[in-house]
Design a protein around this motif. Structure first.
Motif, short mmCIF file in Angstrom:
data_model
loop_
_atom_site.label_atom_id
_atom_site.label_comp_id
_atom_site.label_asym_id
_atom_site.label_seq_id
_atom_site.Cartn_x
_atom_site.Cartn_y
_atom_site.Cartn_z
N LEU A 41 97.14 56.85 29.33
CA LEU A 41 96.33 56.31 28.25
C LEU A 41 95.11 56.83 28.15
CD1 LEU A 41 94.97 52.85 28.11
CD2 LEU A 41 95.88 53.92 30.30
N THR A 42 94.48 57.22 26.76
CA THR A 42 93.23 57.47 26.66
C THR A 42 92.23 56.22 26.92
OG1 THR A 42 93.80 59.09 24.96
CG2 THR A 42 91.48 58.34 24.78
N ALA A 43 91.09 56.46 27.63
CA ALA A 43 90.21 55.24 27.77
C ALA A 43 88.85 55.86 27.99
CB ALA A 43 90.77 54.73 29.17
N ASN A 44 87.98 55.15 27.11
CA ASN A 44 86.53 55.46 27.32
C ASN A 44 85.65 54.51 28.08
OD1 ASN A 44 86.45 53.80 25.25
ND2 ASN A 44 85.03 54.51 24.12
N SER A 45 86.43 53.42 28.83
CA SER A 45 85.93 52.35 29.36
C SER A 45 85.43 52.63 30.88
CB SER A 45 86.71 51.12 29.36
OG SER A 45 87.96 51.52 29.82
N PHE A 46 85.91 54.00 31.41
CA PHE A 46 85.65 54.28 32.45
C PHE A 46 84.11 54.58 33.00
CE2 PHE A 46 84.78 58.24 35.21
CZ PHE A 46 85.29 57.98 36.33
N TRP A 58 87.54 50.95 35.09
CA TRP A 58 87.81 51.21 33.71
C TRP A 58 88.40 49.82 33.38
CZ3 TRP A 58 93.09 51.66 32.14
CH2 TRP A 58 94.13 52.02 33.35
N SER A 59 88.82 49.65 32.08
CA SER A 59 89.42 48.39 31.55
C SER A 59 90.52 48.82 30.68
CB SER A 59 88.38 47.43 31.10
OG SER A 59 87.72 47.96 29.75
N LEU A 60 91.49 47.98 30.78
CA LEU A 60 92.98 48.03 30.41
C LEU A 60 93.08 46.99 29.22
CD1 LEU A 60 95.73 49.76 29.94
CD2 LEU A 60 96.27 48.54 31.98
N ALA A 61 93.62 47.44 28.18
CA ALA A 61 93.90 46.26 27.43
C ALA A 61 95.20 45.63 27.53
CB ALA A 61 94.10 46.81 25.78
N LYS A 62 95.44 44.36 27.66
CA LYS A 62 96.32 43.43 27.94
C LYS A 62 97.58 43.95 27.13
CE LYS A 62 94.15 39.80 30.38
NZ LYS A 62 93.65 38.17 30.28
N SER A 63 97.28 44.47 25.79
CA SER A 63 98.26 44.63 25.01
C SER A 63 98.97 46.06 25.29
CB SER A 63 97.85 44.64 23.59
OG SER A 63 96.62 45.77 23.45
N SER A 64 98.44 46.82 26.17
CA SER A 64 98.77 48.10 26.54
C SER A 64 99.98 48.18 27.00
CB SER A 64 97.78 48.79 27.28
OG SER A 64 98.47 49.91 28.04
N ARG A 65 100.94 49.01 26.55
CA ARG A 65 102.40 49.26 27.09
C ARG A 65 102.44 49.67 28.44
NH1 ARG A 65 105.82 53.11 24.37
NH2 ARG A 65 103.86 54.26 24.89
N SER A 66 101.37 50.32 29.05
CA SER A 66 101.30 50.74 30.43
C SER A 66 100.94 49.69 31.42
CB SER A 66 100.41 52.07 30.63
OG SER A 66 99.30 51.93 29.85
N LEU A 67 100.49 48.28 30.59
CA LEU A 67 99.79 47.49 31.57
C LEU A 67 100.72 47.11 32.87
CD1 LEU A 67 97.37 45.27 31.73
CD2 LEU A 67 99.21 43.56 30.89
N PHE A 92 97.23 60.83 23.94
CA PHE A 92 97.31 59.72 25.07
C PHE A 92 96.83 58.39 24.42
CE2 PHE A 92 98.39 62.80 27.78
CZ PHE A 92 99.29 62.41 28.70
N ALA A 93 96.44 58.43 23.25
CA ALA A 93 95.82 57.34 22.58
C ALA A 93 96.74 56.67 21.52
CB ALA A 93 94.63 57.48 21.63
N ARG A 94 97.90 57.48 21.40
CA ARG A 94 99.07 56.92 20.38
C ARG A 94 100.05 56.24 21.41
NH1 ARG A 94 99.89 62.52 18.27
NH2 ARG A 94 97.84 62.61 17.09
N ASP A 98 106.51 60.41 23.73
CA ASP A 98 106.56 60.93 25.21
C ASP A 98 105.31 61.77 25.27
OD1 ASP A 98 106.96 62.21 27.63
OD2 ASP A 98 108.43 63.56 26.86
N LYS A 99 104.42 60.97 25.97
CA LYS A 99 102.79 61.71 25.82
C LYS A 99 102.97 63.01 26.88
CE LYS A 99 100.85 57.14 25.15
NZ LYS A 99 99.81 56.29 25.69
N PHE A 100 103.85 63.09 27.59
CA PHE A 100 103.51 64.34 28.56
C PHE A 100 104.64 65.32 28.29
CE2 PHE A 100 102.38 60.58 30.87
CZ PHE A 100 101.48 60.97 31.70
#
Ligand SMILES: Cc1cc2nc3c(=O)[nH]c(=O)nc-3n(C[C@H](O)[C@H](O)[C@H](O)COP(=O)(O)O)c2cc1C
Length: 328
Positions: A41-46, A58-67, A92-94, A98-100
């Motif tokens: 995923l895209t993250a700018n909290s790094f 970094w911080s990951l939203a609890k709603s994120s599918r990759s949690l 990676f923000a969507r 299939d992000k890869f």
């Protein structure tokens, strides 16, 4: 400064906007699930945490599918995106793709974490701590390996992508005229005129050595874009650089063998570059492009790209409706 957040008076939109004042880089954080599926995923909290031992967070939203994957795996990689990698950030923000797909991915040797290429920097990490952080989980990791390239980073500010440019304090201060209200060297006209003169110096010599005037060269350069055009349509396309009509210039260039008549289709003559005119103009343009790269490189970093991007934005946002030289 407007105070928009008081306890008990939470406006999430305003809070998000205020956080957006903090310019950050953009990262893509990747890992592999237990069954080997790559996630990211895209993250700018790094951010950096510690130099010794080397640690980041970094911080990951609890709603994120990759949690679930990041709560399970110990290994992940942070890719600091380069200025040209906006599209990768968008992918990676969507959610739900299939992000890869189509990406060149290498698996890290020991952990198997999917590694992306051509980033500004990359950190391979192992989870040290996880903390509750409201609707996010804060993940702190130890850096096991890292790489860095000379690429400029992608920046995120006020909800938009941006570029980083050096705040150059060594630049000369703005100078004003001796009389109040007179010219100062911060005026756009002065800056554009002087920049144009300096950027053209090398080409001007080459054009003169070919026995051409600047106006003739402008007509030739335009004919490398448009083939088989009337003098009137060249006049329209070049109205902002040539004061006079193109027709007498075309006659001279015709006599000198740079230009040929492509036909007339029953109307006014259609002009094109002659074969030798095309060859010579391509050589001149190649020399001009190479001089341009040298000049822009003197600004350092990606400032040449930034200058062009800003000029393009200025041209587009102030266009009074000029005819375009390039056909749609
Ligand atoms: C510039 C930018 C920064 C982001 N930063 C974060 C972040 O730090 N943490 C987070 O959980 N989501 C962040 N997001 C949102 C996630 O990338 C987005 O929700 C993504 O779809 C989550 O993917 P997943 O649901 O497959 O895990 C950011 C998005 C953008 C465009």
């Amino acid at each position: 400064m407007d105070a928009v957040l008081r306890s008990g008076n939470h406006d999430p939109k305003a809070f998000r906007a205020a956080l957006g004042s903090f310019a950050t880089g953009v990262t893509v954080i990747t890992a592999r699930s237990g069954d080997g599926t790559p996630v990211g995923l895209t993250a700018n909290s790094f951010n950096s945490v510690s130099l010794d031992p080397p640690m980041v967070l970094w911080s990951l939203a609890k709603s994120s599918r990759s949690l679930p994957v990041f709560m399970d795996t110990e290994h992940w990689a942070v890719h600091v995106l380069a200025a040209e990698q906006q599209a990768l950030s968008d992918v990676f923000a969507r959610a739900g793709e299939d992000k890869f797909a189509g990406l060149h991915v290498v698996s890290a040797e020991s952990s198997g974490v999917p590694l992306l290429q051509s980033c500004a920097a990359r950190f391979e990490c192992r989870t040290s701590f996880r903390y509750e952080g409201g609707d996010h989980v804060i993940i702190v990791g130890e850096v096991i390996a890292f790489e860095r390239s000379a690429r400029s980073p992608l920046v995120f500010h006020a909800g938009r992508y941006a570029r980083a440019t050096e705040h150059d304090r060594s630049l000369p201060q703005t100078r004003s005229a001796r009389v109040a209200g007179g010219l100062n060297d911060d005026m756009l006209g002065y800056l554009l005129g002087r920049a144009h003169y300096q950027s053209h110096a090398g080409l001007r010599e080459l054009v003169r050595a070919e026995g051409l005037s600047e106006a003739e060269w402008i007509v030739i350069a335009a004919l490398t874009v448009q083939d088989g055009v009337t003098a009137a349509s060249l006049d329209a396309a070049l109205s902002y650089v040539l004061d006079a009509s193109c027709e007498p210039l075309l006659y001279t260039l015709l006599a000198q063998g740079w230009v040929a008549i492509a036909g007339s289709a029953g109307g006014p003559p259609l002009y094109r570059l002659s074969d030798s005119g095309r060859t010579r103009s391509v050589l001149l343009l190649a020399a001009a492009k190479s001089r341009e790269s040298d000049l822009l490189a003197r600004m350092g970093g990606d400032d040449g790209l930034l200058l062009k991007a800003l000029l393009r934005k200025f041209i587009t946002s102030t266009n009074p409706g000029l005819a375009d030289l390039w056909p749609a």
